[in-house]
Design a protein around this motif. Sequence first.
Motif, PDB file in Angstrom:
ATOM      1  N   ILE A 166       0.520  -0.921   0.186  1.00 50.42           N
ATOM      2  CA  ILE A 166      -0.197   0.127   0.218  1.00 50.42           C
ATOM      3  C   ILE A 166       1.213   1.327   0.522  1.00 50.42           C
ATOM      4  O   ILE A 166       0.213   2.059  -0.804  1.00 50.42           O
ATOM      5  CB  ILE A 166      -0.898   0.388   1.672  1.00 50.42           C
ATOM      6  CG1 ILE A 166      -2.193  -1.451   0.724  1.00 50.42           C
ATOM      7  CG2 ILE A 166      -1.751   1.263   1.066  1.00 50.42           C
ATOM      8  CD1 ILE A 166      -2.676  -1.698   1.920  1.00 50.42           C
ATOM      9  N   MET A 167       2.279   1.139   0.616  1.00 51.73           N
ATOM     10  CA  MET A 167       2.722   2.068   0.481  1.00 51.73           C
ATOM     11  C   MET A 167       3.688   2.249  -0.427  1.00 51.73           C
ATOM     12  O   MET A 167       3.280   4.107  -1.052  1.00 51.73           O
ATOM     13  CB  MET A 167       4.124   2.078   1.791  1.00 51.73           C
ATOM     14  CG  MET A 167       3.529   2.543   3.388  1.00 51.73           C
ATOM     15  SD  MET A 167       2.461   3.753   3.997  1.00 51.73           S
ATOM     16  CE  MET A 167       3.514   4.929   3.419  1.00 51.73           C
ATOM     17  N   LEU A 170       1.044   4.302  -2.729  1.00 55.24           N
ATOM     18  CA  LEU A 170       1.308   5.413  -2.151  1.00 55.24           C
ATOM     19  C   LEU A 170       1.895   6.456  -3.035  1.00 55.24           C
ATOM     20  O   LEU A 170       1.413   7.402  -3.564  1.00 55.24           O
ATOM     21  CB  LEU A 170       0.701   5.921  -0.994  1.00 55.24           C
ATOM     22  CG  LEU A 170       0.474   6.824   0.048  1.00 55.24           C
ATOM     23  CD1 LEU A 170      -1.033   7.461  -0.384  1.00 55.24           C
ATOM     24  CD2 LEU A 170       0.322   6.840   0.824  1.00 55.24           C
ATOM     25  N   TYR A 171       3.263   5.647  -2.670  1.00 53.56           N
ATOM     26  CA  TYR A 171       4.186   6.793  -3.244  1.00 53.56           C
ATOM     27  C   TYR A 171       4.462   6.864  -4.754  1.00 53.56           C
ATOM     28  O   TYR A 171       4.237   8.063  -5.142  1.00 53.56           O
ATOM     29  CB  TYR A 171       5.517   6.476  -2.750  1.00 53.56           C
ATOM     30  CG  TYR A 171       6.615   6.672  -1.769  1.00 53.56           C
ATOM     31  CD1 TYR A 171       6.643   7.620  -0.957  1.00 53.56           C
ATOM     32  CD2 TYR A 171       5.556   5.066  -0.382  1.00 53.56           C
ATOM     33  CE1 TYR A 171       7.396   8.162  -0.135  1.00 53.56           C
ATOM     34  CE2 TYR A 171       6.314   5.675   0.720  1.00 53.56           C
ATOM     35  CZ  TYR A 171       7.093   7.495   1.090  1.00 53.56           C
ATOM     36  OH  TYR A 171       7.605   7.643   2.676  1.00 53.56           O
ATOM     37  N   ALA A 173       1.584   6.946  -6.096  1.00 49.48           N
ATOM     38  CA  ALA A 173       0.805   8.333  -7.611  1.00 49.48           C
ATOM     39  C   ALA A 173       0.337   9.134  -6.679  1.00 49.48           C
ATOM     40  O   ALA A 173      -0.231  10.162  -7.506  1.00 49.48           O
ATOM     41  CB  ALA A 173      -0.729   7.721  -5.716  1.00 49.48           C
ATOM     42  N   VAL A 174       1.492   9.252  -5.557  1.00 49.45           N
ATOM     43  CA  VAL A 174       1.276  11.237  -5.039  1.00 49.45           C
ATOM     44  C   VAL A 174       2.840  11.861  -5.438  1.00 49.45           C
ATOM     45  O   VAL A 174       2.747  12.887  -5.492  1.00 49.45           O
ATOM     46  CB  VAL A 174       1.353  11.127  -3.093  1.00 49.45           C
ATOM     47  CG1 VAL A 174       0.040  10.754  -3.169  1.00 49.45           C
ATOM     48  CG2 VAL A 174       2.750  10.339  -2.930  1.00 49.45           C
ATOM     49  N   ALA A 178       4.828  13.426  -1.377  1.00 45.64           N
ATOM     50  CA  ALA A 178       4.568  11.820  -0.663  1.00 45.64           C
ATOM     51  C   ALA A 178       5.024  13.032   0.148  1.00 45.64           C
ATOM     52  O   ALA A 178       4.870  11.763   1.059  1.00 45.64           O
ATOM     53  CB  ALA A 178       5.908  11.082  -1.608  1.00 45.64           C
ATOM     54  N   VAL A 181       2.172  13.835   1.903  1.00 45.75           N
ATOM     55  CA  VAL A 181       0.662  12.941   2.312  1.00 45.75           C
ATOM     56  C   VAL A 181       1.425  11.986   2.813  1.00 45.75           C
ATOM     57  O   VAL A 181       0.352  11.149   3.803  1.00 45.75           O
ATOM     58  CB  VAL A 181       0.464  12.869   0.968  1.00 45.75           C
ATOM     59  CG1 VAL A 181      -1.013  11.369   1.029  1.00 45.75           C
ATOM     60  CG2 VAL A 181      -0.075  13.821  -0.119  1.00 45.75           C
ATOM     61  N   THR A 182       2.192  10.784   2.737  1.00 48.53           N
ATOM     62  CA  THR A 182       2.698   9.719   3.505  1.00 48.53           C
ATOM     63  C   THR A 182       2.950   9.275   4.783  1.00 48.53           C
ATOM     64  O   THR A 182       3.468   8.595   5.634  1.00 48.53           O
ATOM     65  CB  THR A 182       3.947   8.542   2.521  1.00 48.53           C
ATOM     66  OG1 THR A 182       5.510   9.963   2.768  1.00 48.53           O
ATOM     67  CG2 THR A 182       3.523   8.644   1.127  1.00 48.53           C
ATOM     68  N   PHE A 185       0.077   7.527   6.855  1.00 49.41           N
ATOM     69  CA  PHE A 185      -0.038   7.081   6.158  1.00 49.41           C
ATOM     70  C   PHE A 185       1.051   5.654   6.498  1.00 49.41           C
ATOM     71  O   PHE A 185       0.960   4.673   7.899  1.00 49.41           O
ATOM     72  CB  PHE A 185      -0.201   6.328   5.326  1.00 49.41           C
ATOM     73  CG  PHE A 185      -1.242   6.967   4.441  1.00 49.41           C
ATOM     74  CD1 PHE A 185      -1.764   6.135   4.263  1.00 49.41           C
ATOM     75  CD2 PHE A 185      -1.354   8.021   3.715  1.00 49.41           C
ATOM     76  CE1 PHE A 185      -3.251   6.640   3.873  1.00 49.41           C
ATOM     77  CE2 PHE A 185      -2.457   8.932   2.908  1.00 49.41           C
ATOM     78  CZ  PHE A 185      -3.742   8.120   3.205  1.00 49.41           C
TER      79      PHE A 185
END
Length: 215
Positions: A166-167, A170-171, A173-174, A178, A181-182, A185
């Motif tokens: 998931i991380m 996420l990295y 996607a953003v 990052a 946002v991260t 999470f």
Amino acid sequence: MGKEIYIHSTVINSWIVVLLLSLFAIYVSKKIKASDPTKKPTGIVNIVEIIVVQIEKLVKDTMGPDKMKFAPYIGTLALYLAVANLFGLIGFAPPTSDYNVTLALAIITFILTQYFGIKSKGLGGYFKGFFEPIPFLFPINVIGELANPISLSFRLFGNILSGVIIMGLLYSAVGYFAPVVTPVFHAYFDLFAGLIQTFIFIMLTMVFVSMAMDD
């Protein structure tokens, strides 16, 4: 000849964790030997004392005062898992995201369970437990016993690996956002989930061993 040997990063990271904990143990040991036992501990000695006391209390409350000999192993297991699970916070792949690592730890628990079950009940009493409460349940009891290390290893492996995946997504996607946002999470998937899975693993280890030893 001509064959390549591939060593996964989780194996290397696992050895890094072991090395870090070994160096930490050597450092703390020197600090403890140099400290005055008549005075209140301070600094790292005080922190380690708190950890040791809490581990011993957890083992005593979970397994009973007659099983305190397991406290060193449970403490070592807790420290290894905590550090390994938190490796994602510094950009490394957690060793526990590799099923080989979690299965090896679960097998250790399984061996301890069988060994101390036989030692405390005797060979006859140990095998008698598989026929209780009725002989008809023998196959189910055997399957249940063999399923313990599988479920124990997959629970830890699945939770840590899912966080890593998931991380990673996420990295991707953003992108440049990052760093903003991260962090929240990471706090959940690495810090919170990592420590929770550590607690669950050591608790189940204590429960399995204790149940095998008790009537």
